[in-house]
Design a protein around this motif. Structure first.
Motif, PDB file in Angstrom:
ATOM      1  N   ILE A  20       0.849  -1.180   0.000  1.00 31.82           N
ATOM      2  CA  ILE A  20       0.000   0.000   0.000  1.00 31.82           C
ATOM      3  C   ILE A  20       0.891   1.240   0.000  1.00 31.82           C
ATOM      4  O   ILE A  20       1.755   1.384   0.851  1.00 31.82           O
ATOM      5  CB  ILE A  20      -0.918   0.032   1.235  1.00 31.82           C
ATOM      6  CG1 ILE A  20      -1.792  -1.216   1.287  1.00 31.82           C
ATOM      7  CG2 ILE A  20      -1.785   1.285   1.221  1.00 31.82           C
ATOM      8  CD1 ILE A  20      -2.563  -1.377   2.589  1.00 31.82           C
ATOM      9  N   PRO A  22       0.887   5.148   0.539  1.00 28.71           N
ATOM     10  CA  PRO A  22      -0.001   6.184   1.082  1.00 28.71           C
ATOM     11  C   PRO A  22      -0.056   7.408   0.179  1.00 28.71           C
ATOM     12  O   PRO A  22       0.898   7.718  -0.529  1.00 28.71           O
ATOM     13  CB  PRO A  22       0.654   6.528   2.419  1.00 28.71           C
ATOM     14  CG  PRO A  22       2.103   6.226   2.218  1.00 28.71           C
ATOM     15  CD  PRO A  22       2.136   5.038   1.284  1.00 28.71           C
ATOM     16  N   ASN A  23      -1.197   8.091   0.207  1.00 27.08           N
ATOM     17  CA  ASN A  23      -1.304   9.348  -0.530  1.00 27.08           C
ATOM     18  C   ASN A  23      -0.287  10.337   0.019  1.00 27.08           C
ATOM     19  O   ASN A  23      -0.116  10.437   1.230  1.00 27.08           O
ATOM     20  CB  ASN A  23      -2.697   9.959  -0.358  1.00 27.08           C
ATOM     21  CG  ASN A  23      -3.766   9.208  -1.105  1.00 27.08           C
ATOM     22  OD1 ASN A  23      -3.481   8.425  -1.994  1.00 27.08           O
ATOM     23  ND2 ASN A  23      -5.007   9.435  -0.727  1.00 27.08           N
ATOM     24  N   SER A  81      -3.966   2.051   5.006  1.00 29.56           N
ATOM     25  CA  SER A  81      -4.614   2.188   3.703  1.00 29.56           C
ATOM     26  C   SER A  81      -3.968   3.382   3.011  1.00 29.56           C
ATOM     27  O   SER A  81      -3.076   4.008   3.572  1.00 29.56           O
ATOM     28  CB  SER A  81      -6.125   2.412   3.860  1.00 29.56           C
ATOM     29  OG  SER A  81      -6.379   3.711   4.382  1.00 29.56           O
ATOM     30  N   GLN A  82      -4.428   3.705   1.819  1.00 27.45           N
ATOM     31  CA  GLN A  82      -3.860   4.853   1.116  1.00 27.45           C
ATOM     32  C   GLN A  82      -4.131   6.165   1.843  1.00 27.45           C
ATOM     33  O   GLN A  82      -3.482   7.163   1.578  1.00 27.45           O
ATOM     34  CB  GLN A  82      -4.415   4.948  -0.301  1.00 27.45           C
ATOM     35  CG  GLN A  82      -3.870   3.901  -1.229  1.00 27.45           C
ATOM     36  CD  GLN A  82      -4.380   4.117  -2.634  1.00 27.45           C
ATOM     37  OE1 GLN A  82      -5.575   4.235  -2.870  1.00 27.45           O
ATOM     38  NE2 GLN A  82      -3.456   4.179  -3.581  1.00 27.45           N
TER      39      GLN A  82
END
Length: 194
Positions: A20, A22-23, A81-82
């Protein structure tokens, strides 16, 4: 041999999909009191806090570590999560600080912002020596400047509203903002109390 290559390709594809990323950008605690900026590249995640920058390196899965060079304490970060990350110490993995992607942090909320408001806090503390009759006000203004240096906009506004009520209780002229370089006049005027 063809089956082996196919399986190897499948395993590497699954591993890549499980990673994943991340943004990039701002992440904030649920209470809005703390915001960091995050950037991921080349198996590392750089975390920029108001007063420092830390580079976390991948240890496996979606977990990264950083060892503070000042005190040799290891910290971990899990990319949940992102848009969600968790910070913890390996010795207490269940005690986590969760941050969510906020996408709201102004560019000013950075090291320059931290330095600006920390200097203002120091200036208010210096006033205690020259204007001791207003010591309580100067301490509150210094505390508000420190909060503005460290908190995101929402966290600062929540803090400032409580401070304004306390400051207005000390003032005869409640319309006069004692620290307009920290607390915006519009915010000062909008808070009743004191």
């Amino acid at each position: 041999m063809k089956l082996f290559v196919s399986l190897l390709f499948l395993v590497s594809t699954v591993a890549a999909l499980a990673q994943i990323v991340p943004n990039p950008g701002p992440y904030t605690t649920a209470d809005g009191r703390y915001t960091i900026s995050l950037e991921a590249a080349d198996g590392k995640v750089t975390v920029v806090e108001p007063n420092k920058k830390s580079v976390y390196t991948k240890v496996g899965g979606n977990e990264y570590k950083f060892v503070n060079p000042t005190n040799d304490i290891e910290y971990r970060m899990e990319v949940v999560s992102q848009t969600e990350i968790a910070f913890f110490k390996p010795s207490s993995p269940d005690n986590r600080t969760m941050l969510s992607f906020s996408g709201e942090m102004k560019q000013e909320t950075s090291e320059a912002n931290y330095e600006k408001y920390s200097a203002i806090a120091d200036a208010y503390m210096a006033r205690i020596e020259t204007q001791p009759n207003d010591t309580q006000l100067w301490v509150m203004c210094a505390a508000a400047a420190t909060a503005r240096a460290r908190l995101n906009e929402k966290g600062f506004e929540d803090y400032a509203r409580k401070s304004i009520v306390a400051m207005k209780a000390l003032l005869e002229d409640k319309s006069k903002n004692p620290c307009p370089d920290v607390i915006p006049n519009a915010l000062w005027s909008s808070v009743q109390g004191g």
